[in-house]
Scaffold this motif. Structure first.
Motif, PDB file in Angstrom:
ATOM      1  N   ARG A  10     -12.802   0.179   5.125  1.00 35.65           N
ATOM      2  CA  ARG A  10     -11.336   0.113   5.068  1.00 35.65           C
ATOM      3  C   ARG A  10     -10.857  -1.266   5.508  1.00 35.65           C
ATOM      4  NH1 ARG A  10      -8.145   4.756   3.997  1.00 35.65           N
ATOM      5  NH2 ARG A  10      -6.539   3.169   3.870  1.00 35.65           N
ATOM      6  N   GLU A  11     -11.565  -1.879   6.431  1.00 31.48           N
ATOM      7  CA  GLU A  11     -11.217  -3.234   6.876  1.00 31.48           C
ATOM      8  C   GLU A  11     -11.355  -4.221   5.716  1.00 31.48           C
ATOM      9  OE1 GLU A  11      -9.562  -5.962   9.079  1.00 31.48           O
ATOM     10  OE2 GLU A  11      -9.913  -3.985   9.937  1.00 31.48           O
ATOM     11  N   ASN A  12     -12.446  -4.109   4.924  1.00 33.87           N
ATOM     12  CA  ASN A  12     -12.636  -4.976   3.754  1.00 33.87           C
ATOM     13  C   ASN A  12     -11.496  -4.791   2.752  1.00 33.87           C
ATOM     14  OD1 ASN A  12     -16.133  -4.078   3.701  1.00 33.87           O
ATOM     15  ND2 ASN A  12     -15.287  -5.911   4.633  1.00 33.87           N
ATOM     16  N   ILE A  13     -11.165  -3.536   2.483  1.00 32.36           N
ATOM     17  CA  ILE A  13     -10.098  -3.233   1.518  1.00 32.36           C
ATOM     18  C   ILE A  13      -8.772  -3.785   2.016  1.00 32.36           C
ATOM     19  CG2 ILE A  13      -8.804  -1.364   0.401  1.00 32.36           C
ATOM     20  CD1 ILE A  13     -11.493   0.301   0.663  1.00 32.36           C
ATOM     21  N   HIS A  14      -8.498  -3.557   3.286  1.00 25.90           N
ATOM     22  CA  HIS A  14      -7.267  -4.043   3.898  1.00 25.90           C
ATOM     23  C   HIS A  14      -7.169  -5.567   3.825  1.00 25.90           C
ATOM     24  CE1 HIS A  14      -3.953  -4.444   6.760  1.00 25.90           C
ATOM     25  NE2 HIS A  14      -4.699  -5.318   7.400  1.00 25.90           N
ATOM     26  N   ALA A  15      -8.275  -6.258   4.070  1.00 24.16           N
ATOM     27  CA  ALA A  15      -8.274  -7.724   4.052  1.00 24.16           C
ATOM     28  C   ALA A  15      -7.873  -8.263   2.674  1.00 24.16           C
ATOM     29  CB  ALA A  15      -9.645  -8.260   4.450  1.00 24.16           C
ATOM     30  N   VAL A  16      -8.194  -7.515   1.620  1.00 26.18           N
ATOM     31  CA  VAL A  16      -7.881  -7.971   0.258  1.00 26.18           C
ATOM     32  C   VAL A  16      -6.483  -7.548  -0.182  1.00 26.18           C
ATOM     33  CG1 VAL A  16      -8.554  -7.807  -2.176  1.00 26.18           C
ATOM     34  CG2 VAL A  16     -10.310  -8.039  -0.413  1.00 26.18           C
ATOM     35  N   VAL A  17      -6.123  -6.267   0.048  1.00 29.04           N
ATOM     36  CA  VAL A  17      -4.856  -5.768  -0.498  1.00 29.04           C
ATOM     37  C   VAL A  17      -3.769  -5.528   0.530  1.00 29.04           C
ATOM     38  CG1 VAL A  17      -5.984  -4.736  -2.502  1.00 29.04           C
ATOM     39  CG2 VAL A  17      -5.585  -3.332  -0.463  1.00 29.04           C
ATOM     40  N   GLY A  18      -4.143  -5.423   1.816  1.00 28.46           N
ATOM     41  CA  GLY A  18      -3.154  -5.145   2.856  1.00 28.46           C
ATOM     42  C   GLY A  18      -2.840  -3.665   2.943  1.00 28.46           C
ATOM     43  N   GLY A  19      -1.752  -3.344   3.584  1.00 20.74           N
ATOM     44  CA  GLY A  19      -1.340  -1.956   3.737  1.00 20.74           C
ATOM     45  C   GLY A  19      -1.965  -1.286   4.947  1.00 20.74           C
ATOM     46  N   ASN A  20      -1.585  -0.054   5.162  1.00 19.75           N
ATOM     47  CA  ASN A  20      -2.047   0.741   6.296  1.00 19.75           C
ATOM     48  C   ASN A  20      -3.521   1.109   6.111  1.00 19.75           C
ATOM     49  OD1 ASN A  20      -2.674   3.051   7.906  1.00 19.75           O
ATOM     50  ND2 ASN A  20      -0.505   3.467   8.145  1.00 19.75           N
ATOM     51  N   LYS A  21      -4.337   0.872   7.121  1.00 23.19           N
ATOM     52  CA  LYS A  21      -5.778   1.145   7.028  1.00 23.19           C
ATOM     53  C   LYS A  21      -6.103   2.632   7.076  1.00 23.19           C
ATOM     54  CE  LYS A  21      -6.723  -2.907   9.688  1.00 23.19           C
ATOM     55  NZ  LYS A  21      -7.402  -3.422  10.874  1.00 23.19           N
ATOM     56  N   GLU A  22      -5.176   3.461   7.517  1.00 26.62           N
ATOM     57  CA  GLU A  22      -5.433   4.889   7.628  1.00 26.62           C
ATOM     58  C   GLU A  22      -4.908   5.703   6.445  1.00 26.62           C
ATOM     59  OE1 GLU A  22      -4.166   3.222  10.598  1.00 26.62           O
ATOM     60  OE2 GLU A  22      -6.292   2.936  10.982  1.00 26.62           O
ATOM     61  N   SER A  23      -3.938   5.187   5.738  1.00 29.79           N
ATOM     62  CA  SER A  23      -3.313   5.919   4.640  1.00 29.79           C
ATOM     63  C   SER A  23      -4.238   6.018   3.425  1.00 29.79           C
ATOM     64  CB  SER A  23      -2.019   5.214   4.228  1.00 29.79           C
ATOM     65  OG  SER A  23      -1.446   5.840   3.106  1.00 29.79           O
ATOM     66  N   PHE A  24      -4.199   7.163   2.729  1.00 25.65           N
ATOM     67  CA  PHE A  24      -5.003   7.281   1.517  1.00 25.65           C
ATOM     68  C   PHE A  24      -4.370   6.519   0.360  1.00 25.65           C
ATOM     69  CE2 PHE A  24      -1.983  10.523   0.499  1.00 25.65           C
ATOM     70  CZ  PHE A  24      -2.100  10.825  -0.847  1.00 25.65           C
ATOM     71  N   LEU A  25      -3.080   6.212   0.482  1.00 31.82           N
ATOM     72  CA  LEU A  25      -2.373   5.364  -0.483  1.00 31.82           C
ATOM     73  C   LEU A  25      -1.658   4.261   0.302  1.00 31.82           C
ATOM     74  CD1 LEU A  25      -0.806   8.062  -2.867  1.00 31.82           C
ATOM     75  CD2 LEU A  25      -2.791   6.601  -3.336  1.00 31.82           C
ATOM     76  N   PRO A  26      -2.413   3.253   0.765  1.00 34.67           N
ATOM     77  CA  PRO A  26      -1.781   2.208   1.571  1.00 34.67           C
ATOM     78  C   PRO A  26      -0.726   1.425   0.776  1.00 34.67           C
ATOM     79  CG  PRO A  26      -4.033   1.604   1.012  1.00 34.67           C
ATOM     80  CD  PRO A  26      -3.834   3.011   0.547  1.00 34.67           C
ATOM     81  N   ALA A  27       0.367   1.099   1.459  1.00 28.47           N
ATOM     82  CA  ALA A  27       1.470   0.371   0.828  1.00 28.47           C
ATOM     83  C   ALA A  27       1.660  -0.979   1.497  1.00 28.47           C
ATOM     84  CB  ALA A  27       2.755   1.180   0.931  1.00 28.47           C
ATOM     85  N   ARG A  28       2.141  -1.915   0.713  1.00 24.75           N
ATOM     86  CA  ARG A  28       2.485  -3.249   1.219  1.00 24.75           C
ATOM     87  C   ARG A  28       3.704  -3.724   0.438  1.00 24.75           C
ATOM     88  NH1 ARG A  28      -0.052  -8.664  -0.093  1.00 24.75           N
ATOM     89  NH2 ARG A  28       0.730 -10.007   1.558  1.00 24.75           N
ATOM     90  N   GLN A  29       4.716  -4.149   1.145  1.00 28.20           N
ATOM     91  CA  GLN A  29       5.958  -4.651   0.544  1.00 28.20           C
ATOM     92  C   GLN A  29       6.530  -3.675  -0.492  1.00 28.20           C
ATOM     93  OE1 GLN A  29       4.821  -8.577  -0.810  1.00 28.20           O
ATOM     94  NE2 GLN A  29       5.125  -9.448   1.238  1.00 28.20           N
ATOM     95  N   GLY A  30       6.522  -2.385  -0.132  1.00 21.71           N
ATOM     96  CA  GLY A  30       7.142  -1.374  -0.976  1.00 21.71           C
ATOM     97  C   GLY A  30       6.330  -0.917  -2.169  1.00 21.71           C
ATOM     98  N   LYS A  31       5.052  -1.342  -2.266  1.00 25.03           N
ATOM     99  CA  LYS A  31       4.202  -0.931  -3.387  1.00 25.03           C
ATOM    100  C   LYS A  31       2.886  -0.379  -2.859  1.00 25.03           C
ATOM    101  CE  LYS A  31       5.947  -3.976  -6.918  1.00 25.03           C
ATOM    102  NZ  LYS A  31       5.605  -4.734  -8.092  1.00 25.03           N
ATOM    103  N   ILE A  32       2.355   0.596  -3.564  1.00 20.99           N
ATOM    104  CA  ILE A  32       1.031   1.121  -3.237  1.00 20.99           C
ATOM    105  C   ILE A  32       0.019   0.087  -3.730  1.00 20.99           C
ATOM    106  CG2 ILE A  32      -0.613   2.999  -3.593  1.00 20.99           C
ATOM    107  CD1 ILE A  32       1.957   3.725  -1.948  1.00 20.99           C
ATOM    108  N   VAL A  33      -0.924  -0.278  -2.851  1.00 17.99           N
ATOM    109  CA  VAL A  33      -1.861  -1.357  -3.177  1.00 17.99           C
ATOM    110  C   VAL A  33      -3.286  -0.879  -3.417  1.00 17.99           C
ATOM    111  CG1 VAL A  33      -0.481  -3.162  -2.073  1.00 17.99           C
ATOM    112  CG2 VAL A  33      -2.165  -1.884  -0.709  1.00 17.99           C
ATOM    113  N   ALA A  34      -3.573   0.394  -3.150  1.00 13.90           N
ATOM    114  CA  ALA A  34      -4.910   0.948  -3.373  1.00 13.90           C
ATOM    115  C   ALA A  34      -4.846   2.458  -3.217  1.00 13.90           C
ATOM    116  CB  ALA A  34      -5.914   0.371  -2.375  1.00 13.90           C
ATOM    117  N   ALA A  35      -5.905   3.123  -3.631  1.00 13.13           N
ATOM    118  CA  ALA A  35      -6.092   4.550  -3.364  1.00 13.13           C
ATOM    119  C   ALA A  35      -7.465   4.693  -2.729  1.00 13.13           C
ATOM    120  CB  ALA A  35      -6.006   5.365  -4.652  1.00 13.13           C
ATOM    121  N   CYS A  36      -7.512   5.277  -1.541  1.00 12.10           N
ATOM    122  CA  CYS A  36      -8.763   5.507  -0.803  1.00 12.10           C
ATOM    123  C   CYS A  36      -8.901   7.013  -0.648  1.00 12.10           C
ATOM    124  CB  CYS A  36      -8.719   4.793   0.550  1.00 12.10           C
ATOM    125  SG  CYS A  36      -8.531   3.009   0.411  1.00 12.10           S
ATOM    126  N   LEU A  37      -9.670   7.603  -1.531  1.00 15.58           N
ATOM    127  CA  LEU A  37      -9.663   9.046  -1.695  1.00 15.58           C
ATOM    128  C   LEU A  37     -10.915   9.731  -1.158  1.00 15.58           C
ATOM    129  CD1 LEU A  37      -8.387   8.953  -5.374  1.00 15.58           C
ATOM    130  CD2 LEU A  37      -7.014   9.165  -3.293  1.00 15.58           C
TER     131      LEU A  37
END
Length: 125
Positions: A10-37
């Motif tokens: 999750r740290e690797n994913i966060h470093a690239v796309v941002g967003g909340n590291k705990e959310s299954f649909l992390p958001a950044r600046q009002g947009k979903i940036v990934a799905a971690c399912l």
């Protein structure tokens, strides 16, 4: 950005796309940036993403349903290992409980516990 079938934390994913590291649909600046399912909550992933009725999942699902751009989708392999399975964009969004039923089998959720099911389509990078 991400290599198909390679595992990331999750740290690797966060470093690239941002967003909340705990959310299954992390958001950044009002947009979903990934799905971690998790497969046990999304057995039909990546083609279908199930959003429960909790406020955070409801809001994230609603945000993703309005997006047109693709997001990277990951499936959990272990406690902090997520395999990248490709980039996907929303094709359809189901919010009527009876429409969601076919896609929630095996999730442990009842139709009353689901706020939305997102039908996704693969997008070439």
């Amino acid at each position: 950005m991400f290599e198909l079938n390679k595992e990331y934390s999750r740290e690797n994913i966060h470093a690239v796309v941002g967003g909340n590291k705990e959310s299954f649909l992390p958001a950044r600046q009002g947009k979903i940036v990934a799905a971690c399912l998790r497969a046990e909550l999304n057995p039909l992933a990546p083609e279908y993403i199930v959003c429960n009725s909790g406020s955070a999942a409801r809001a994230a699902g609603s945000t993703l349903a309005r997006q047109t751009e693709a997001i990277p989708v990951f499936l959990r392999q272990d406690s902090d290992r997520y395999r990248f399975i490709g980039n996907y964009a929303v094709q359809e969004s189901y919010t009527v409980p009876d429409e969601c039923v076919p896609y929630i089998q095996g999730t442990g959720f009842s139709k009353q516990q689901i706020s939305r099911v997102l039908k996704m389509r693969a997008v070439k990078a």
